[in-house]
Design a protein around this motif. Sequence first.
Motif, PDB file in Angstrom:
ATOM      1  N   GLN A 108      -1.881  -6.918   7.277  1.00  0.00           N
ATOM      2  CA  GLN A 108      -1.079  -5.681   7.191  1.00  0.00           C
ATOM      3  C   GLN A 108      -1.170  -5.354   5.613  1.00  0.00           C
ATOM      4  N   ALA A 109      -0.748  -6.264   5.067  1.00  0.00           N
ATOM      5  CA  ALA A 109      -0.478  -5.841   3.514  1.00  0.00           C
ATOM      6  C   ALA A 109      -1.819  -5.478   2.961  1.00  0.00           C
ATOM      7  N   GLN A 110      -2.693  -6.264   3.294  1.00  0.00           N
ATOM      8  CA  GLN A 110      -4.237  -5.929   2.689  1.00  0.00           C
ATOM      9  C   GLN A 110      -4.676  -4.748   2.996  1.00  0.00           C
ATOM     10  N   PHE A 111      -4.301  -4.308   4.372  1.00  0.00           N
ATOM     11  CA  PHE A 111      -4.776  -2.808   4.867  1.00  0.00           C
ATOM     12  C   PHE A 111      -4.278  -1.829   4.210  1.00  0.00           C
ATOM     13  N   ALA A 112      -3.036  -1.905   4.113  1.00  0.00           N
ATOM     14  CA  ALA A 112      -2.303  -0.911   3.273  1.00  0.00           C
ATOM     15  C   ALA A 112      -2.625  -0.732   1.909  1.00  0.00           C
ATOM     16  N   VAL A 113      -3.061  -1.822   1.179  1.00  0.00           N
ATOM     17  CA  VAL A 113      -3.395  -1.487  -0.190  1.00  0.00           C
ATOM     18  C   VAL A 113      -4.969  -0.860  -0.062  1.00  0.00           C
ATOM     19  N   ALA A 114      -5.732  -1.316   0.456  1.00  0.00           N
ATOM     20  CA  ALA A 114      -7.160  -0.837   1.044  1.00  0.00           C
ATOM     21  C   ALA A 114      -6.993   0.689   1.401  1.00  0.00           C
ATOM     22  N   ILE A 115      -6.126   0.941   2.421  1.00  0.00           N
ATOM     23  CA  ILE A 115      -6.105   2.307   2.711  1.00  0.00           C
ATOM     24  C   ILE A 115      -5.668   3.365   1.674  1.00  0.00           C
ATOM     25  N   ASP A 116      -4.628   2.909   0.863  1.00  0.00           N
ATOM     26  CA  ASP A 116      -4.190   3.670  -0.263  1.00  0.00           C
ATOM     27  C   ASP A 116      -5.123   4.003  -1.006  1.00  0.00           C
ATOM     28  N   LYS A 117      -5.893   2.947  -1.622  1.00  0.00           N
ATOM     29  CA  LYS A 117      -7.184   3.156  -2.485  1.00  0.00           C
ATOM     30  C   LYS A 117      -8.190   3.965  -1.854  1.00  0.00           C
TER      31      LYS A 117
END
Length: 228
Positions: A108-117
């Motif tokens: 979920q943390a990786q998803f959040a970073v990728a989505i924001d980018k």
Amino acid sequence: MFKLISILLRGRAHDAEQAFADRNAVPLLAQQIRDAAQAIQSARRSVAVAIAQNEQEKGQHATILARIADLESRATAALAKGNEALAREAAEAIAFLEAERDASEQAQAQFAVAIDKLKSIVRASEARLQALQRGERLARATEEAQKLDVSVAGPGFATLDDAEETLARLRLRQSQNELTSAALKEMEGAIRPAGIIEKLANAGFGPPLHSSADDVLARLKSRVSPAA
């Protein structure tokens, strides 16, 4: 002599190519804007897919938490009744689920970073696309005005507009390539250290990343009152 003729022919070919590009700059720009719009639309879909996958991961995480809580309650009851063997089986299952929980939280943390980018890239690209679309409308209006009054506008202004548009398109492509490369490097860098940390923990260097069945069992035993 032959060398001079070759240079002259290449020069004329270059001039002819530039003249053709100048005459067709507006339709070329329009097509490139359409291609860019399609790419941005594809990027929007990628963001939507990433968000959907993250929501699915959140749902699985909630299910794991519920199962852990249920098993802990039942294992505690088994310990209270003196059935340590059954409680140990539950503890092993809890340890497995806790590892799944931790992996889900990392995902979920990786998803959040990728989505924001991705959202940031799409927003920036949309703003640039709108600027290009405004530039295209201005270029078309300028071209029509030049056709109506060639003596006022002159051919030099058209050449200047085309050169500026070409430079803007070049900068757009270069910036998109840089953003993509930077995003890939950051995502690769975020994955590698995590793998090294896990290897070190598994080898006994530093605190463990996941709780064992014995750890869970000891925690559950501490919840059982001495009176029981």
